[in-house]
Design a protein around this motif. Structure first.
Motif, PDB file in Angstrom:
ATOM      1  N   THR A  72       0.804  -1.231   0.000  1.00  0.00           N
ATOM      2  CA  THR A  72       0.000   0.000   0.000  1.00  0.00           C
ATOM      3  C   THR A  72       0.833   1.276   0.000  1.00  0.00           C
ATOM      4  N   ASP A  73       2.127   1.183   0.319  1.00  0.00           N
ATOM      5  CA  ASP A  73       2.961   2.378   0.377  1.00  0.00           C
ATOM      6  C   ASP A  73       3.760   2.611  -0.904  1.00  0.00           C
ATOM      7  N   THR A  75       3.451   3.461  -4.867  1.00  0.00           N
ATOM      8  CA  THR A  75       2.522   3.974  -5.880  1.00  0.00           C
ATOM      9  C   THR A  75       3.265   4.220  -7.184  1.00  0.00           C
ATOM     10  N   GLY A 101      -2.813  14.102  -6.276  1.00  0.00           N
ATOM     11  CA  GLY A 101      -3.086  12.849  -5.570  1.00  0.00           C
ATOM     12  C   GLY A 101      -1.838  12.346  -4.854  1.00  0.00           C
ATOM     13  N   LEU A 102      -0.682  12.463  -5.525  1.00  0.00           N
ATOM     14  CA  LEU A 102       0.588  12.083  -4.913  1.00  0.00           C
ATOM     15  C   LEU A 102       0.841  12.914  -3.655  1.00  0.00           C
ATOM     16  N   HIS A 104      -1.277  14.471  -1.701  1.00  0.00           N
ATOM     17  CA  HIS A 104      -2.188  14.106  -0.607  1.00  0.00           C
ATOM     18  C   HIS A 104      -1.735  12.804   0.044  1.00  0.00           C
ATOM     19  N   ASN A 105      -1.396  11.824  -0.779  1.00  0.00           N
ATOM     20  CA  ASN A 105      -0.954  10.527  -0.269  1.00  0.00           C
ATOM     21  C   ASN A 105       0.347  10.676   0.509  1.00  0.00           C
ATOM     22  N   LYS A 116       7.128   5.643   2.120  1.00  0.00           N
ATOM     23  CA  LYS A 116       6.219   5.731   0.980  1.00  0.00           C
ATOM     24  C   LYS A 116       7.081   6.035  -0.245  1.00  0.00           C
ATOM     25  N   PHE A 118       7.009   6.773  -4.353  1.00  0.00           N
ATOM     26  CA  PHE A 118       6.211   7.143  -5.528  1.00  0.00           C
ATOM     27  C   PHE A 118       7.094   7.035  -6.763  1.00  0.00           C
TER      28      PHE A 118
END
Length: 309
Positions: A72-73, A75, A101-102, A104-105, A116, A118
């Motif tokens: 989940t971490d 993206t 979106g990135l 916010h995440n 996290k 990305f």
């Protein structure tokens, strides 16, 4: 265990940073398509979230979940990452909504891992608004967040974005190295491995993909056959072929680049350098053309093709 093959300099840099606890918050992975940028990005995502003693171990739950695309971490943002499949097919850029979106995440703490991560696959497709929006996050990154930009076209990125990332270049592998990997690790037959290594232009990912999919080689053979026919065709047939390609610039560029490799091979054969040719499965035809044409004629063909790009 790192899954990336043949990128010793890039791996050495990342391993040293991991051991020293001096990882950058943003990396830019630069290299040709299918050279291994995504594999390296996922390797780094595993390494920073690994629960083993020697990251990335490849055995812990975190490594397995990242490998399965279920962590989940982690993206991945790309042209194909839109939620709606129809929208993904028609996308030509990574939008500002993707980057919002990135952001916010990224503002939320990791859910199941340590970091996290990305991964922006095809960073050259960031819209100008998206790139400027991303810049703010790269300049002031939240804690426990890593952003990995992957690109095959570095000049298309904002210089300000590039300057704030740790740049890592992935370099083409040698033909012999790719051939060895295909044969020893994937059981590809020798002649096929030799051909794919030459055609791959140093990109192992491309060679692995084509090793299990004959459609690319079939398309290549068709395009070469069309070129042979055009060499003896009249102007009407040539114009008709050009018109057919006119609406598909990407396909036209692929065809011209294929033809360029052919004529480079003809020149190499003419000069007695057959060991360096790419299209090794056409050696007899290359030798025939090398006997018929002069070096000046071959050079003119190559020059005309370069002008078409």
């Amino acid at each position: 265990m790192w899954q990336t093959i043949g990128q010793t300099e890039a791996l050495a840099l990342l391993e040293h940073s991991l051991q020293a606890g001096n990882l950058a918050h943003a990396y830019l992975f630069v290299g040709a398509p299918q050279i291994g940028k995504t594999t390296l990005a996922l390797d780094l995502a595993r390494a920073v979230n690994c629960q083993g003693d020697e990251p990335p171990c490849g055995e812990c739950q975190s490594c397995h979940r990242i490998a399965d695309g279920k962590h989940t971490d982690i993206t991945i943002i790309s042209l194909n990452s839109a939620k709606d499949s129809g929208e993904a097919k028609s996308r030509v850029e990574i939008s500002i909504d993707d980057i919002r979106g990135l952001q916010h995440n990224a503002s939320l703490p990791p859910f199941e891992g340590k970091y996290k991560v990305f991964i922006i696959d095809g960073a050259e497709y960031l819209s100008s608004e998206a790139a400027n929006c991303l810049l703010k996050t790269i300049e002031e990154p939240p804690p426990k967040v890593m952003i990995l930009l992957l690109t095959a076209e570095e000049p298309q990125l904002l210089p300000t974005v590039v300057s704030r990332c740790q740049r890592v270049e992935l370099k083409p592998m040698s033909n012999d190295a790719i051939e060895k990997v295909l044969e020893e690790s994937y059981g590809v037959e020798h002649d096929r491995a030799r051909l794919l290594a030459r055609l791959s232009q140093g990109c192992l990912g491309w060679a692995l993909k084509v090793s299990t999919d004959d459609s690319h080689l079939a398309q290549r053979n068709q395009r070469l056959t069309e070129m042979f026919s055009l060499l003896t065709a009249g102007w009407e047939e040539r114009f008709s072929y050009a018109a057919k390609l006119g609406n598909d610039r990407k396909s036209a560029e692929e065809i011209i680049k294929l033809w360029l490799t052919w004529w480079h091979d003809v020149m190499l054969t003419k000069c007695g350098c057959e060991h360096a040719i790419t299209n090794v499965d056409y050696i007899s035809i290359l030798e025939q053309w090398a006997q018929v044409l002069s070096l000046l004629e071959i050079r003119d063909f190559i020059s005309s093709l370069h002008k078409s790009l």
